[in-house]
Design a protein around this motif. Structure first.
Motif, PDB file in Angstrom:
ATOM      1  N   LEU A   1       0.858  -1.179   0.000  1.00 41.36           N
ATOM      2  CA  LEU A   1       0.000   0.000   0.000  1.00 41.36           C
ATOM      3  C   LEU A   1       0.898   1.234   0.000  1.00 41.36           C
ATOM      4  N   VAL A   2       0.647   2.147  -0.947  1.00 43.78           N
ATOM      5  CA  VAL A   2       1.430   3.372  -1.059  1.00 43.78           C
ATOM      6  C   VAL A   2       0.492   4.556  -0.834  1.00 43.78           C
ATOM      7  N   LEU A   3       0.873   5.453   0.107  1.00 45.57           N
ATOM      8  CA  LEU A   3       0.122   6.671   0.390  1.00 45.57           C
ATOM      9  C   LEU A   3       1.081   7.852   0.251  1.00 45.57           C
ATOM     10  N   LYS A   4       0.730   8.824  -0.595  1.00 53.88           N
ATOM     11  CA  LYS A   4       1.603   9.981  -0.820  1.00 53.88           C
ATOM     12  C   LYS A   4       0.821  11.263  -0.591  1.00 53.88           C
ATOM     13  N   ALA A   5       1.396  12.139   0.257  1.00 53.49           N
ATOM     14  CA  ALA A   5       0.757  13.432   0.531  1.00 53.49           C
ATOM     15  C   ALA A   5       0.970  14.357  -0.660  1.00 53.49           C
ATOM     16  N   GLU A   6      -0.099  14.941  -1.161  1.00 51.49           N
ATOM     17  CA  GLU A   6      -0.007  15.808  -2.336  1.00 51.49           C
ATOM     18  C   GLU A   6       0.425  17.224  -1.938  1.00 51.49           C
TER      19      GLU A   6
END
Length: 649
Positions: free
Chosen positions: A644-649
């Protein structure tokens, strides 16, 4: 069925006695892995070699008869089977034409099979097979019966079993009037084999051309035919493909045409007035002439064979399909075989041959044996499809239908169960928890299949319920841990009760009842400067954060697996996921991906891989890590893979 790659080497050497035998002598050799597919590959190899020699006009090729071809294929099959079963090493196969030694025939086809375990003796006496073990070959008694001489040669590191088959050239018999007759021994149709492309389904045995020849071919070639057919049919998991292969295997060797009906098992056991099962469909029609297939299909669909309930798997004579075959083939014999496996009627196999009043008994018995293999293959394909359907339904129920959109956060998921289409032990979830909170989870259950599905079926709903009730991250893990322990206790009590009723035992003697779960669970709260992330790691690979500056750091602290220790208290870690930061969460299918003695995460391998993803969006990061994990080893993954990859924009 996966094919074994073969490297065939052909050499030509000058004859030592050019006056007695002009021209080159052919030698071919190949190496095969020591697995159950080696005998089938060896049979294909020998037939291809004989076809090559026939096409190239090798002098000894005039002595290649269909009987010699059958004997050599059967002989190499037995020798390779012996080598694989009793040595278990790679196998070298060599075929050559040899001039006769004193006391032997002038020419002979020599077959040599070598293994690399010379300490093991070759079995020559039959032994009783043990229950649950595969059937042994017929041993060297068959080799001795087929060959004029045979023996065993031991060399350093290898053991070679060889056999010589006499070569008898086919010579026409000329009567007094000077008119040549048909040769007594029919030469091998190698050119025809080459023209058919040496397909696996087409080199099982030579094509019988005369009714009188059927008996001889069946007696000598039936074993090879059935062995090859079993190899092909056993590897199919689609009943329609099994029906198609059945037609191609029978036509034109044993029949001019073939048709396969399949019963729809969903329709129940009832029968219609004309003897057909409801839901019966004509799955495959095959004919020696492709132009006649559609016309034959139309007639067979209109007038299918009518078999009574009492008919078993034996041959039943049925009506010839009238003038549908055309071309003067308006008469012939047709037989129907009920396809039965495990007491269940699965369909009907029908064959026909023009110009016959009845099929020879040898052909009837051979096709009956073949039809049993077809029925078993269809039954196995249906069981596989049922299991695949159940697994797909379970999979859809155990995983979220969609990943929730989180404001200010890009997300991407990779999920690859080891058993494609089946429920794996890994799971993931991303969902809104209310009050400006979003939660995510990545878990790995001990075990696979139904046991894992039970745990996932408990964990995912409880995670969502506890999160939406307002419990903090650590509190959610505390309660889920207790839930798994309580469930394990109930399962143990239920198992003990069942065993007590069955055998009077007070408690179960074996069988896992624990529900062990590694879990990475977190909460995201978006705000103006990024995202506040709170997470806890229970027996799971630690998550990594790739900062906007390209630095990689682990977050969270390792803690005990869920479902192991009662009254365990879990803690959480809170940090800021600022704009451009990427959070990577994986299961041990990524970190413990193996290549020889090395793991993917050895030497901080995962952190180095993530560092190379700087500047990529969440989807590209997930894809790159997935690709690197697959490329780490040439072998397919031996565990479920989820990230799972979560990236803050």
């Amino acid at each position: 069925m996966g094919a074994i790659p073969m490297q065939r080497e052909t050499t030509f050497r000058a004859s030592a006695q050019p006056a007695a035998r002009p021209g080159p002598l052919a030698v071919v050799r190949t190496s095969l892995p020591g697995n159950p597919l080696a005998p089938a590959a060896a049979r294909r190899f020998v037939r291809a070699a004989l076809a090559d020699w026939t096409e190239f006009g090798t002098p000894a090729a005039t002595g290649i008869t269909e009987r010699l071809a059958d004997d050599s294929v059967l002989l190499v099959s037995e020798l390779v089977t012996n080598a694989v079963v009793h040595a278990g090493t790679a196998v070298d196969v060599l075929c050559r034409f040899d001039e006769g030694a004193p006391g032997e025939s002038a020419d002979a086809l020599v077959v040599e099979v070598s293994d690399h375990h010379p300490a093991r003796a070759v079995r020559s006496e039959p032994r009783a097979p043990q229950p649950g073990t595969p059937e042994y070959g017929r041993g060297l008694r068959l080799v001795a019966a087929l060959s004029e001489s045979w023996g065993i040669t031991y060399r350093s590191g290898t053991k070679t079993v060889w056999a010589r088959l006499p070569v008898v050239p086919a010579v026409p018999v000329v009567p007094v009037e000077g008119t040549p007759l048909v040769p007594e021994i029919e030469t091998y149709a190698g050119e025809q084999v080459l023209q058919r492309g040496l397909c696996a389904a087409e080199i099982l045995a030579p094509l019988p051309r005369r009714t009188g020849h059927d008996t001889e071919w069946i007696n000598r070639g039936a074993l090879s035919f059935l062995a090859e057919a079993s190899d092909l049919l056993a590897g199919q998991f689609d009943e329609n493909l099994v029906a198609a292969l059945a037609g191609q295997l029978l036509v034109p060797r044993l029949a001019d045409w073939c048709a396969v009906w399949l019963d729809d098992e969903a329709e129940g056991p009832g029968r219609t007035l004309d003897g057909r099962a409801p839901g019966t469909r004509l799955a495959r029609v095959w004919h020696t002439s492709e132009q006649r297939i559609e016309e034959l299909r139309r007639l067979l669909e209109k007038e299918p064979p009518r078999l009574t309930e009492a008919v078993g798997s034996g041959a039943v004579a049925v009506l010839w399909p009238g003038d549908a075959l055309g071309g003067g083939e308006s008469g012939g014999a047709a037989l129907a075989y009920r396809l039965v496996a495990g007491g269940r009627k699965l369909g009907t196999l029908v064959i026909g041959r023009a110009g016959l009043a009845r099929f020879p008994d040898e052909a009837t018995g051979l096709v009956e044996d073949f039809s049993r293999r077809v029925a078993l293959a269809i039954s196995a394909a249906r069981r596989y499809q049922r299991q695949a359907t159940i697994s797909q339904v379970l999979q859809r129920g155990l995983l979220p239908s969609a990943v929730a959109d989180i404001p200010g956060v890009e997300s991407s998921v990779v999920y690859e169960p080891r058993e494609q289409g089946g429920p794996g032990g890994d799971f993931y979830d991303v969902f809104p928890a209310g009050h400006g909170r979003w939660c995510f989870a990545l878990g790995d259950v001990q075990g696979k299949g139904p046991e894992a599905a039970v745990v996932i079926g408990l964990a995912r709903p409880w995670l969502r319920l506890l999160a939406r009730e307002g419990y903090q991250v650590a509190e959610v893990l505390d309660r889920l841990n207790q839930l798994l322990l309580d469930d394990a206790t109930e399962a143990a009590d239920a198992a003990a009760a069942v065993l007590a009723l069955a055998g009077g035992q007070d408690e179960p003697t074996d069988g896992p009842t624990s529900r062990f779960l590694s879990l990475l669970y977190g909460e995201l709260v978006p705000h103006e400067n990024g995202v506040r992330c709170t997470l806890a790691c229970a027996g799971h690979p630690l998550p990594l954060v790739l900062g906007a500056d390209g630095q990689v750091r682990p977050v969270a602290a390792p803690q005990m697996l869920l479902g192991v220790v009662d009254d365990e208290t879990y803690t959480s870690t809170t940090f800021e996921l600022r704009t451009g930061d990427t959070l990577l969460c994986v299961t041990d299918g990524v970190t413990e991906r193996r290549s020889g003695l090395h793991l993917f995460d050895d030497g901080d391998g995962l952190a180095k891989a993530l560092a190379g993803c700087a500047g990529l969006d969440a989807g590209l990061v997930a894809e790159r890590i997935r690709r690197l994990v697959h490329e780490f080893s040439q072998r397919p993954p031996d565990d479920d893979l989820a990230l799972l990859v979560l990236k803050a924009e």
